[in-house]
Design a protein around this motif. Structure first.
Motif, PDB file in Angstrom:
ATOM      1  N   ILE A 679      82.888  50.161  90.602  1.00 51.60           N
ATOM      2  CA  ILE A 679      84.248  50.108  91.162  1.00 51.60           C
ATOM      3  C   ILE A 679      85.198  50.965  90.333  1.00 51.60           C
ATOM      4  O   ILE A 679      86.018  51.734  90.869  1.00 51.60           O
ATOM      5  N   SER A 680      85.084  50.841  89.037  1.00 44.51           N
ATOM      6  CA  SER A 680      85.951  51.632  88.157  1.00 44.51           C
ATOM      7  C   SER A 680      85.728  53.123  88.376  1.00 44.51           C
ATOM      8  O   SER A 680      86.684  53.912  88.471  1.00 44.51           O
ATOM      9  N   ARG A 681      84.474  53.516  88.473  1.00 44.68           N
ATOM     10  CA  ARG A 681      84.152  54.931  88.654  1.00 44.68           C
ATOM     11  C   ARG A 681      84.586  55.424  90.031  1.00 44.68           C
ATOM     12  O   ARG A 681      85.090  56.557  90.171  1.00 44.68           O
ATOM     13  N   LEU A 682      84.390  54.605  91.066  1.00 45.92           N
ATOM     14  CA  LEU A 682      84.815  54.986  92.406  1.00 45.92           C
ATOM     15  C   LEU A 682      86.316  55.243  92.464  1.00 45.92           C
ATOM     16  O   LEU A 682      86.781  56.229  93.066  1.00 45.92           O
ATOM     17  N   LYS A 683      87.085  54.360  91.872  1.00 49.64           N
ATOM     18  CA  LYS A 683      88.537  54.522  91.877  1.00 49.64           C
ATOM     19  C   LYS A 683      88.946  55.810  91.165  1.00 49.64           C
ATOM     20  O   LYS A 683      89.848  56.536  91.615  1.00 49.64           O
ATOM     21  N   GLU A 684      88.268  56.081  90.064  1.00 50.72           N
ATOM     22  CA  GLU A 684      88.595  57.273  89.287  1.00 50.72           C
ATOM     23  C   GLU A 684      88.293  58.544  90.091  1.00 50.72           C
ATOM     24  O   GLU A 684      89.146  59.444  90.199  1.00 50.72           O
ATOM     25  N   LEU A 685      87.091  58.644  90.654  1.00 48.61           N
ATOM     26  CA  LEU A 685      86.725  59.827  91.426  1.00 48.61           C
ATOM     27  C   LEU A 685      87.555  59.957  92.695  1.00 48.61           C
ATOM     28  O   LEU A 685      87.930  61.063  93.103  1.00 48.61           O
ATOM     29  N   HIS A 686      87.842  58.826  93.322  1.00 52.15           N
ATOM     30  CA  HIS A 686      88.641  58.851  94.552  1.00 52.15           C
ATOM     31  C   HIS A 686      90.043  59.376  94.284  1.00 52.15           C
ATOM     32  O   HIS A 686      90.618  60.128  95.098  1.00 52.15           O
ATOM     33  N   GLU A 687      90.606  59.011  93.155  1.00 45.63           N
ATOM     34  CA  GLU A 687      91.946  59.491  92.810  1.00 45.63           C
ATOM     35  C   GLU A 687      91.941  61.014  92.634  1.00 45.63           C
ATOM     36  O   GLU A 687      92.835  61.715  93.131  1.00 45.63           O
TER      37      GLU A 687
END
Length: 767
Positions: A679-687
């Motif tokens: 989840i943390s990585r998804l949010k980072e890449l999505h941003e």
């Protein structure tokens, strides 16, 4: 009740009471209820236990077919009681079988507030009730054996004393072990207070045996006094309990015995005072003895006057021999009191103490409840190797305590599976779903990826193609238009026929003048014209709706036609971010690749969660720990049916068996930890992804084009639904309009025939 007579002088015991056996309904049978319960609740083959059930019924009947107070009868009751105790370890208290038992004093005719229902059996669907009543009858049998035994020797007295103590032990066991876990309201004569009453009666008569033995062996007066006063205590204890359900003669018996043994105790204590030189105390105790004995005599006299005690009877509660002992004691007290008072007045001149100044008599409590070993360890089949039944019935049936433990384990297991495994997996799934919705994944990637389109758009295109695409809509639209025209033509045909008939009628009316005597057509066609006008209005409304649908087809036709093409054509048609010079496309491509890889990892985790849940359900369905519970049950009880065990005593087994779910719980925890990172990585890449996309005008155009195609799919579904409804409407309405046209034609034909007939009757004259 059995009465035994005796006298102090001859060494025979005064009258004692034997408790009657409770009676039951012999038609009560275990077999149907047990087999039904085994079949429905334990899901076992009930036929395997048919013989055991019938044997249990046979043992029950044997107890009540012959109730002669002898040791053989006692053995039959022990045999049945042992099996009932074991049955209680295999079944719950309520198996759907009502046990009906008569009150102990079923023929009591007392005129008291509690006597209205006396004699009616009390039924309870409770195995403890059956067990308590059987044990009560065993206690009652012990009192009968105690009463019927020979008491002319010390050995006979010892046996009677033991029988009475065994009876008290049975009643004590009912009070402490059975009623404490009765789980129902017992009858008044089987409650705790009643058991305490029967215990006191049994111990009173056991103490009488000890007292009688002391008298026979000419023990010291002080010893006899201490034994007698304890007998009185027991009888007085009985009178403190609720004995409203006892026969009146039994109540009188208790009062007489209490007074008599108080008198005996004071009399013997007075005799001890002589030897110790306490002459004033001697007189005081003799007077007190006289008072107690007078109460006993008055009670006997009152009983005789009421008909309870017949001096010549052989079946009354108090026989003549005992009444004689009371009178002899009265004579002895009177004689000794006259002598003592004379000697004290002339010689000793000691002060005579008042009754309340006399020291209480010391008690010698020589008896106690003795629970028979057959009750403590109810394994009758072990003690009687020659008996027909050499095993506990239903020994192959899983004990009820094990069923309870299995139920508790099932609850704990279900909690682990439902909450710790499946529940947590569902929570993780929901968490990812919310995240995907918030970040619009994977749609936001598919929208900008020039090599693909969102899955939702692909599904839309496939459905449009399956339904025939834009051409199918145009074909349906043409069909609707054709049907609309056909429907309107039917209405017009009807109107034209009526109009033609009306014109013809007017021509003939002008030609014939007054000779044309039929009503004008306009008067007759009004209903048809009105009906036709309604049909015409309906069709016009339908055609208006058709024009709206036609406009939708015109507006959305190109987009719908695009959805009718293969996916590759749609991708080519959409604006491509490769043509956007304002962004670094290679950077965007790398972000999309990393995002898709991470989404695949999340999908793999979802698959793992699903597999974990399936494994948990499969493991739970096959999780049977009956063997482990049986082994623990044997360890706890030593195969004794009297040892009570609770589900909590199986906690060690539960903990050990639940460890089989530790691996699955560890997987869930591992998936949870990985998901936090994902989840943390998804949010980072999505941003990072969104920063690039928001800066691209081409991305907005592409998204707008995709949204337009998806909206076109919605319109396609809407238009197609409108078309289907239109075709259905015109198909059904054409029958109605055909009937209208036919009605108009029939009317016109009838009028023409009528006109021809009228013209023949009134020929025009030629000038």
């Amino acid at each position: 009740m059995t009465m035994v007579n005796g006298s102090e002088a001859s060494g025979e015991m005064p009258s004692v009471l034997s408790i009657p056996l409770r009676q039951t309904l012999l038609e009560i049978e275990w077999t149907p209820a047990l087999l039904r319960y085994i079949q429905t609740s334990y899901a076992e083959d009930a036929s395997k236990y048919q013989l055991d059930s019938q044997t249990l019924d046979k043992l029950r009947r044997a107890c009540f077919e012959d109730q002669t107070p002898e040791l053989a009868t006692l053995e039959r009751f022990f045999a049945y009681y042992s099996q009932v105790v074991f049955v209680c370890s295999r079944f719950p208290f309520d198996i759907g079988l009502d046990f009906a038992w008569q009150p102990v004093f079923q023929n009591n005719n007392n005129n008291n507030s509690n006597g209205g229902s006396r004699g009616k059996p009390v039924s309870l669907s409770n195995l403890n009730y059956e067990k308590a009543c059987i044990l009560f009858d065993i206690g009652a049998l012990y009192t009968q054996l105690g009463c019927n035994g020979s008491r002319i020797s010390t050995e006979g007295i010892r046996k009677s004393c033991n029988f009475f103590q065994n009876a008290a032990g049975c009643f004590k066991y009912i009070e402490k072990e059975i009623l404490s876990d009765f789980r129902a309201t017992p009858p008044i004569d089987l409650c705790v207070d009643a058991m305490q009453t029967f215990i006191a009666l049994s111990l009173a008569q056991a103490q009488e045996c000890i007292w009688q033995k002391a008298v026979m062996e000419h023990m010291k007066h002080g010893t006899i006094a201490r034994l007698a006063i304890k007998v009185a205590d027991f009888y007085e204890t009985i009178l403190t309990h609720d004995i409203s359900y006892f026969p009146t003669e039994w109540k009188r018996h208790f009062q007489i015995k209490a007074s008599y043994f108080n008198a005996v105790a004071q009399y013997h204590k007075a005799n001890e005072c002589i030897s110790q030189g306490r002459y004033g105390e001697e007189i005081g105790r003799l007077r007190l003895a006289e008072k107690h004995n007078r109460k006993a005599m008055d009670a006997i006299a009152s009983s005789n006057a009421s008909g309870f005690f017949n001096m010549r009877a052989t079946t009354s509660t108090m026989h003549e021999s005992f009444t004689g002992e009371v009178r002899k004691l009265e004579e002895s007290i009177e004689r000794d009191l006259i002598r003592a008072e004379r000697d004290n007045d002339l010689v000793y001149m000691e002060t005579v103490p008042e009754p309340n100044q006399l020291a209480p008599l010391l008690r010698s409590d020589m008896v106690r409840p003795l629970v028979p070993p057959e009750i403590v360890d109810p394994t009758h089949w072990k003690r009687k190797p020659n008996e027909e039944i050499q095993r506990p019935l239903f020994e192959n049936l899983v004990p009820f305590a094990v069923h309870q433990a299995a139920s508790v384990y099932a609850d704990q297991k279900d909690y682990v599976v439902t909450n710790d495994i499946v529940g947590r997996c569902n929570e993780l799934e929901e968490e990812m779903k919310i995240l995907y919705d918030d970040l619009r994944l994977p749609r936001c990637i598919d929208i900008v990826d020039p090599d693909t389109i969102p899955a939702t758009l692909t599904a839309c295109a496939e459905e449009v193609q399956h339904e025939g695409g834009g051409q199918a809509l145009r074909d349906m639209l043409q069909k609707v238009q054709d049907m609309s025209v056909k429907n309107m033509e039917l209405v017009d045909e009807g109107f034209n026929v009526l109009e033609e008939e009306n014109e013809q009628d007017e021509i003939l009316r002008r030609q014939y003048g007054t000779l044309w005597s039929r009503p004008p057509s306009q008067q007759l066609t009004s209903p048809l014209l009105s009906q036709g006008a309604k049909y015409h209005d309906t069709l016009q409304a339908a055609q208006k709706a058709d024009r709206i649908v036609r406009a939708k087809v015109s507006n959305w036709g190109k987009a719908i036609d695009m959805l009718s093409h293969p996916t590759s054509d749609i991708i080519t048609h959409l604006p491509s971010l490769r043509n956007d010079d304002s962004l670094e496309f290679s950077q965007l491509t790398e972000l999309m690749r990393r995002l898709r890889a991470l989404l695949q990892e999340c999908d793999d985790a979802a698959t793992r969660r699903k597999r974990t849940m399936d494994e948990a359900h499969s493991l739970s369905a096959a999780d049977d720990i009956t063997d482990a519970l049986l082994a623990k049950s044997t360890e706890l009880t030593g195969n004794s049916p009297t040892v009570k065990i609770e589900p909590a005593q199986f906690n060690e087994v539960f903990s050990q068996e639940l460890k089989k779910y530790d691996g699955l719980q560890s997987i869930v925890q591992e998936v949870h930890n990985n998901q936090i990172r994902q989840i943390s990585r998804l949010k980072e890449l999505h941003e990072q992804f969104q920063l690039i996309v928001r800066a691209s005008t081409m991305a907005a155009k592409r998204e707008k084009a995709i949204q337009n195609l998806e909206q076109a799919f919605v319109k396609f579904k809407e238009i197609r639904t409108n078309m289907v409804e239109g075709i259905k409407f015109y198909s059904q309405y054409i029958d109605t309009l055909s009937q209208f046209r036919d009605a108009c034609v029939d009317f016109a034909l009838a009028r023409r025939l009528e006109a021809s007939e009228l013209a023949r009757e009134n020929p025009l004259k030629r000038g």
